[in-house]
Design a protein around this motif. Structure first.
Motif, PDB file in Angstrom:
ATOM      1  N   PHE A  71       0.825  -1.212   0.000  1.00 42.09           N
ATOM      2  CA  PHE A  71       0.000   0.000   0.000  1.00 42.09           C
ATOM      3  C   PHE A  71       0.856   1.257   0.000  1.00 42.09           C
ATOM      4  CE2 PHE A  71      -2.113  -3.397   2.349  1.00 42.09           C
ATOM      5  CZ  PHE A  71      -3.217  -3.588   1.538  1.00 42.09           C
ATOM      6  N   LEU A  72       2.083   1.136  -0.518  1.00 45.78           N
ATOM      7  CA  LEU A  72       2.992   2.277  -0.492  1.00 45.78           C
ATOM      8  C   LEU A  72       2.431   3.472  -1.249  1.00 45.78           C
ATOM      9  CD1 LEU A  72       6.498   0.596  -0.908  1.00 45.78           C
ATOM     10  CD2 LEU A  72       5.426   1.475   1.170  1.00 45.78           C
ATOM     11  N   SER A  73       1.822   3.232  -2.411  1.00 44.55           N
ATOM     12  CA  SER A  73       1.294   4.332  -3.213  1.00 44.55           C
ATOM     13  C   SER A  73       0.170   5.052  -2.472  1.00 44.55           C
ATOM     14  CB  SER A  73       0.782   3.804  -4.559  1.00 44.55           C
ATOM     15  OG  SER A  73       0.234   4.856  -5.329  1.00 44.55           O
ATOM     16  N   GLU A  74      -0.767   4.274  -1.914  1.00 45.79           N
ATOM     17  CA  GLU A  74      -1.883   4.877  -1.184  1.00 45.79           C
ATOM     18  C   GLU A  74      -1.399   5.588   0.080  1.00 45.79           C
ATOM     19  OE1 GLU A  74      -1.823   1.874  -2.401  1.00 45.79           O
ATOM     20  OE2 GLU A  74      -3.565   1.645  -3.711  1.00 45.79           O
ATOM     21  N   MET A  75      -0.414   4.979   0.758  1.00 46.18           N
ATOM     22  CA  MET A  75       0.109   5.595   1.979  1.00 46.18           C
ATOM     23  C   MET A  75       0.853   6.890   1.665  1.00 46.18           C
ATOM     24  SD  MET A  75       1.311   2.141   4.008  1.00 46.18           S
ATOM     25  CE  MET A  75       1.969   2.971   5.443  1.00 46.18           C
ATOM     26  N   LEU A  76       1.516   6.943   0.501  1.00 43.26           N
ATOM     27  CA  LEU A  76       2.178   8.175   0.084  1.00 43.26           C
ATOM     28  C   LEU A  76       1.148   9.277  -0.130  1.00 43.26           C
ATOM     29  CD1 LEU A  76       4.712   9.720  -0.877  1.00 43.26           C
ATOM     30  CD2 LEU A  76       4.205   8.865  -3.183  1.00 43.26           C
ATOM     31  N   VAL A  77       0.063   8.948  -0.837  1.00 49.12           N
ATOM     32  CA  VAL A  77      -1.008   9.928  -1.061  1.00 49.12           C
ATOM     33  C   VAL A  77      -1.561  10.411   0.272  1.00 49.12           C
ATOM     34  CG1 VAL A  77      -3.329  10.253  -1.984  1.00 49.12           C
ATOM     35  CG2 VAL A  77      -1.639   8.995  -3.319  1.00 49.12           C
ATOM     36  N   SER A  78      -1.753   9.477   1.209  1.00 51.24           N
ATOM     37  CA  SER A  78      -2.297   9.830   2.519  1.00 51.24           C
ATOM     38  C   SER A  78      -1.362  10.763   3.272  1.00 51.24           C
ATOM     39  CB  SER A  78      -2.532   8.547   3.332  1.00 51.24           C
ATOM     40  OG  SER A  78      -3.016   8.850   4.619  1.00 51.24           O
ATOM     41  N   LYS A  79      -0.066  10.437   3.305  1.00 53.43           N
ATOM     42  CA  LYS A  79       0.899  11.250   4.049  1.00 53.43           C
ATOM     43  C   LYS A  79       1.035  12.645   3.440  1.00 53.43           C
ATOM     44  CE  LYS A  79       4.167   8.087   3.836  1.00 53.43           C
ATOM     45  NZ  LYS A  79       5.464   7.382   4.009  1.00 53.43           N
ATOM     46  N   LEU A  80       1.181  12.697   2.109  1.00 49.76           N
ATOM     47  CA  LEU A  80       1.329  13.997   1.459  1.00 49.76           C
ATOM     48  C   LEU A  80       0.065  14.831   1.586  1.00 49.76           C
ATOM     49  CD1 LEU A  80       3.304  13.104  -1.798  1.00 49.76           C
ATOM     50  CD2 LEU A  80       4.172  14.122   0.309  1.00 49.76           C
ATOM     51  N   SER A  81      -1.093  14.191   1.529  1.00 48.40           N
ATOM     52  CA  SER A  81      -2.367  14.914   1.683  1.00 48.40           C
ATOM     53  C   SER A  81      -2.445  15.558   3.060  1.00 48.40           C
ATOM     54  CB  SER A  81      -3.552  13.964   1.486  1.00 48.40           C
ATOM     55  OG  SER A  81      -3.583  13.448   0.181  1.00 48.40           O
ATOM     56  N   ARG A  82      -2.045  14.809   4.076  1.00 47.20           N
ATOM     57  CA  ARG A  82      -2.078  15.360   5.437  1.00 47.20           C
ATOM     58  C   ARG A  82      -1.169  16.582   5.558  1.00 47.20           C
ATOM     59  NH1 ARG A  82      -1.966   9.894   7.172  1.00 47.20           N
ATOM     60  NH2 ARG A  82       0.239  10.028   7.739  1.00 47.20           N
ATOM     61  N   VAL A  83       0.033  16.451   5.028  1.00 45.55           N
ATOM     62  CA  VAL A  83       1.007  17.542   5.132  1.00 45.55           C
ATOM     63  C   VAL A  83       0.521  18.783   4.397  1.00 45.55           C
ATOM     64  CG1 VAL A  83       3.319  18.294   4.457  1.00 45.55           C
ATOM     65  CG2 VAL A  83       3.000  16.031   5.458  1.00 45.55           C
ATOM     66  N   PHE A  84       0.101  18.610   3.150  1.00 44.13           N
ATOM     67  CA  PHE A  84      -0.234  19.779   2.345  1.00 44.13           C
ATOM     68  C   PHE A  84      -1.609  20.348   2.694  1.00 44.13           C
ATOM     69  CE2 PHE A  84       3.000  17.721  -0.451  1.00 44.13           C
ATOM     70  CZ  PHE A  84       3.962  18.699  -0.241  1.00 44.13           C
ATOM     71  N   ALA A  85      -2.501  19.518   3.228  1.00 48.40           N
ATOM     72  CA  ALA A  85      -3.768  20.057   3.735  1.00 48.40           C
ATOM     73  C   ALA A  85      -3.493  20.955   4.944  1.00 48.40           C
ATOM     74  CB  ALA A  85      -4.701  18.913   4.136  1.00 48.40           C
ATOM     75  N   SER A  86      -2.584  20.516   5.806  1.00 43.33           N
ATOM     76  CA  SER A  86      -2.225  21.326   6.982  1.00 43.33           C
ATOM     77  C   SER A  86      -1.600  22.649   6.555  1.00 43.33           C
ATOM     78  CB  SER A  86      -1.250  20.545   7.868  1.00 43.33           C
ATOM     79  OG  SER A  86      -1.824  19.323   8.293  1.00 43.33           O
ATOM     80  N   LEU A  87      -0.694  22.594   5.573  1.00 42.50           N
ATOM     81  CA  LEU A  87      -0.027  23.821   5.124  1.00 42.50           C
ATOM     82  C   LEU A  87      -1.003  24.765   4.419  1.00 42.50           C
ATOM     83  CD1 LEU A  87       3.316  22.258   3.868  1.00 42.50           C
ATOM     84  CD2 LEU A  87       2.996  23.730   5.860  1.00 42.50           C
ATOM     85  N   ALA A  88      -1.942  24.189   3.654  1.00 42.36           N
ATOM     86  CA  ALA A  88      -2.952  25.031   2.999  1.00 42.36           C
ATOM     87  C   ALA A  88      -3.792  25.767   4.043  1.00 42.36           C
ATOM     88  CB  ALA A  88      -3.848  24.171   2.107  1.00 42.36           C
ATOM     89  N   ILE A  89      -4.112  25.087   5.139  1.00 46.32           N
ATOM     90  CA  ILE A  89      -4.891  25.715   6.211  1.00 46.32           C
ATOM     91  C   ILE A  89      -4.073  26.804   6.889  1.00 46.32           C
ATOM     92  CG2 ILE A  89      -5.942  25.303   8.470  1.00 46.32           C
ATOM     93  CD1 ILE A  89      -6.635  22.472   7.405  1.00 46.32           C
ATOM     94  N   ILE A  90      -2.779  26.526   7.126  1.00 48.21           N
ATOM     95  CA  ILE A  90      -1.910  27.526   7.762  1.00 48.21           C
ATOM     96  C   ILE A  90      -1.823  28.785   6.910  1.00 48.21           C
ATOM     97  CG2 ILE A  90       0.495  28.034   8.371  1.00 48.21           C
ATOM     98  CD1 ILE A  90       0.720  25.082   9.260  1.00 48.21           C
ATOM     99  N   ILE A  91      -1.625  28.598   5.598  1.00 46.91           N
ATOM    100  CA  ILE A  91      -1.525  29.758   4.703  1.00 46.91           C
ATOM    101  C   ILE A  91      -2.847  30.530   4.695  1.00 46.91           C
ATOM    102  CG2 ILE A  91      -1.200  30.492   2.311  1.00 46.91           C
ATOM    103  CD1 ILE A  91       0.630  28.039   1.959  1.00 46.91           C
TER     104      ILE A  91
END
Length: 782
Positions: free
Chosen positions: A650-670
């Motif tokens: 599930f590496l591909s799905e887990m990558l999407v999940s991890k990156l989504s969490r990071v960039f969703a957080s940064l989008a909210i911060i901005i």
């Protein structure tokens, strides 16, 4: 320009900081995207290199794969004039033990034909392509493998190394290390003839067991070859249902998704497109902050605009000034972004499991950075420059309050856009995480926990009985078994089977597994009917176990006593037991039926060890290692846990999940940086109103709520816009998985409440600060 930035420190910090975070995020994503889209670009013949793939049509689906007959490549090259060269290679990576002096290490590689060196770009740092396979037991290794085998010794051509404690090989070449974004990975290469001579099953057209690579002549169309290859195997093997086609190296990494035997256009490219869009969205969110804050503080610059116009400044000059200010701030943000990327890149590499570099020596990276900077400056400065330059000098110099209705609506619209995107990202992150957890908690039909898998090496087959007994005697192990393939991956399969009552023309793919009788207990499978296999079942007549899905295929009633035989074969196997279906290969799909045969240890390749449920893992592994050191001393202890193999799927799905969490957080911060700035300017603009209300008896909480209310309304509107978009997008994403979750209403509620709370916390600071201000100071001039 500089004085203006210093004078308005908070405004400058919010704008430059927001843009810097946005550019840094986008830069990290684009580094990852660059790595993905440049896969295999090291090969100079990339546009002419293909792998031969097969489509096999069965009753319920078309199976697309890259396993091909061992005798096919030389015949293709001789018969098809459009082919310049072919290369046969063993599938996957074969792990072998290499011993040099008192040092023994495992390394994985491939058996290949010499043509590999002319087809693929594999630069030699020692030796050359002509002499690489000049003798049968030749060995070509990479620079990294050379250090692994021989340390820092540079002169290794001609050195001898023992392989699998059986045969000495001579190092005839050292290759430059392969880039990480290469589909063709290995630590060593050996002559294909060794593998071919040891594998009699490769010598016929009816067995698919290796990879076939093809290099086309310049100007030859792959579609022309596809027509010639369509029935290529069927002409030589009349019972075959296989149709061949060429699959371009350009598509190996990004477009490797097939449905019904045809490319869907999907694959890893979907993740690349997704995160490219996210990168631009984050940049746009950062630009929105600039627009909103620039127009919100328009009153502070209105008099400046009025004076400049009176002194003869044209509108174009003012637009150019404001655009240049925006580009200057974007340039400062870009410099800070480079520093941020440099600092966080190691952590980002850990997150995406790559070794990306900033690559400031690459001119393309500078071009991209300048382009991003200019785009941000132009986009961020476009609306404010047009708005500010349109002020009437008479109005602003007379001190008449500016009508801000249009700009106010634009600001509100941009805030709604910001939070709409942020809420969509929050919802998407939750659903991706749910989907991954859903599949990871799927009932597999066997017990993957505490299950250790080991390749059969050296004397493990010969000493299987004492090894098994010694392991059981440790007190940490409950059972031990052998198999010919890993339980979690696909293995051998066939469609050439028949049984009484099978519909004419029916094509069903059935997997075959060879096991020792303890396999069922060790893996946690369950016998539903009949009995288990025994050692006696290795002899003729053959007896076997089948899964439930195989039993259903064989007709109504129990499968016990029914017989299956190969088409055109008089030998048959009788069903003596039925086990439950279990998931293997594709964790999201429905597994093919399986037949299990009892096999002697010499016919297996994998050992399974079941650690007792409450056993200490470290002590259990130490006990297993001690047993193998005694009974198989020439080989290092090498093992893997089946649950780790499961997670790797599930590496591909887990990558999407991890990156989504990071960039969703940064989008909210901005977004919150912009919201914080707007709240500050709103509070400043309404200072006198707040003072009057406070004098008239308004409470601090009431005043804070008054200011916060307008912003919370915008966030709630963002929720109403985001919810249907997020539902549509994630429902479409989930459709590609057969085994998937249902989207629950609470996900939207949670995302909405989270966004409202974040906005409330962001705005409350400024609201409460304004409400606590002394009204005497704000009303002193009245």
């Amino acid at each position: 320009m500089w004085r203006s930035l210093v004078k308005n420190r908070v405004y400058s910090f919010l704008n430059i900081g927001g843009l810097a975070i946005g550019i840094a995020c986008a830069s990290l994503i684009f580094l990852w995207v660059e790595h993905e889209v440049n896969f295999d670009s090291v090969n100079t013949k990339k546009d002419r290199l293909y792998i031969v793939r097969e489509n096999q049509k069965y009753d319920t689906y078309v199976f697309t794969h890259s396993s091909t007959p061992g005798v096919m490549a030389p015949v293709m090259q001789a018969e098809l004039p459009g082919i310049a060269n072919t290369c046969r290679a063993s599938e996957g990576e074969t792990p072998l033990l290499f011993a040099s002096g008192d040092k023994s290490v495992f390394a994985s590689g491939k058996y290949v034909e010499p043509s590999i060196f002319s087809m693929f770009t594999l630069p030699f740092v020692q030796g050359n392509a002509r002499s690489a396979f000049s003798q049968l037991h030749s060995l070509v290794i990479t620079e990294k493998t050379a250090r692994k085998f021989f340390g820092e010794d540079k002169d290794i051509i001609g050195k001898s190394i023992r392989v699998d404690n059986k045969q000495d090989y001579v190092v005839t070449g050292v290759l430059k290390d392969l880039p990480a974004n290469s589909s063709f990975q290995f630590e060593w290469l050996m002559p294909f003839k060794i593998y071919f001579d040891q594998s009699p099953w490769l010598h016929n057209w009816g067995n698919n067991s290796l990879s076939t690579y093809v290099e086309l002549k310049p100007g030859v169309s792959p579609q022309t070859l596809d027509k010639q290859l369509y029935n290529y195997i069927e002409k030589r093997e009349p019972t075959s249902i296989t149709h061949l086609f060429l699959f371009s190296m350009n598509d190996w990494h990004l477009y490797d998704q097939f449905d019904g035997g045809k490319k869907t256009g999907g694959g890893r490219i979907e993740n690349v497109n997704l995160f490219t869009i996210i990168a631009w969205i984050i940049l746009f969110i950062a630009c929105i902050n600039f627009m909103n804050l620039a127009t919100a503080r328009s009153e502070k610059r209105a008099r400046e605009v009025g004076v400049r116009k009176v002194l003869g400044a044209a509108k174009k000059m003012l637009i150019a000034q404001f655009i240049s200010e925006a580009i200057f701030m974007a340039l400062m943000s870009a410099v800070i972004a480079v520093i941020i990327v440099t600092l966080v890149l190691p952590e980002f590499n850990t997150l995406v499991e790559k070794q990306l570099t900033l690559g400031l020596g690459n001119p393309l990276h500078w071009v991209m950075l300048v382009a991003i900077t200019l785009i941000c400056g132009l986009v961020a400065g476009s609306y404010p420059s047009l708005y500010l330059s349109s002020f009437n000098p008479v109005t602003v110099l007379k001190g008449i309050k500016l009508k801000d209705s249009l700009a106010s609506y634009v600001r509100k619209g941009l805030v709604i856009m910001q939070f709409t995107v942020s809420i969509i990202l929050i919802i998407s992150t939750i659903i991706v995480f749910q989907q991954i957890q859903h599949i990871k908690s799927r009932q597999l039909g066997f017990n993957k926990d505490n299950l250790v898998e080991m390749d059969l090496q050296g004397d493990m087959i010969k000493n299987y009985i004492p090894i098994k007994q010694d392991l059981l005697n440790t007190g940490y192990i409950s059972s031990v078994a052998l198999a010919d393939h890993s339980i979690i991956y696909g293995g051998n399969n066939t469609s050439g089977l028949t049984w009484e009552g099978k519909p004419p023309g029916s094509q069903v793919l059935v997997s075959q597994r060879y096991i020792t009788p303890e396999y069922i207990e060790t893996t946690g499978l369950t016998i539903l009917e009949g009995r288990n296999l025994t050692v006696a079942d290795t002899a003729m007549p053959l007896r076997m176990l089948v899964t439930q899905s195989m039993e259903k295929l064989m007709g109504k009633g129990s499968a016990i006593g029914k017989r299956v035989h190969g088409e055109g074969d008089t030998t048959s196997a009788t069903v003596v037991g039925v086990v439950n279906d279990y998931v293997y290969g594709n964790m999201y799909g429905k597994p093919d039926p399986v037949m299990f045969f009892s096999a002697a240890p010499r016919n297996n390749s994998v050992m399974y060890v079941r650690i007792k449920q409450q056993g200490d893992i470290e002590k259990s592994l130490a006990a297993v290692q001690a047993v193998l050191k005694k009974d198989n001393p020439a080989y290092p202890f090498d093992y893997r846990f089946v649950d780790d193999q499961f997670n790797q799927m599930f590496l591909s799905e887990m990558l999407v999940s991890k990156l989504s969490r990071v960039f969703a957080s940064l989008a909210i911060i901005i977004s919150c940086l912009g919201l914080f700035g707007l709240a500050a300017y709103t509070a400043e603009r309404r200072t006198k109103e707040i003072g009057i209300r406070k004098v008239l008896g308004a409470s601090v909480s009431g005043l804070a709520g008054l200011i916060s209310k307008d912003f919370l309304q915008l966030v709630i509107l963002s929720c109403l816009v985001a919810f249907p978009i997020a539902y549509w997008a994630m429902n479409d994403w989930l459709k590609k998985y057969q085994y998937r979750i249902d989207i629950n209403w609470w996900v939207f509620a949670a995302a909405g409440i989270t966004a409202v709370l974040i906005a409330l916390v962001t705005v409350s600071f400024q609201s409460i600060k304004a409400a606590l201000a002394n009204p005497v100071k704000s009303l002193r001039s009245e």
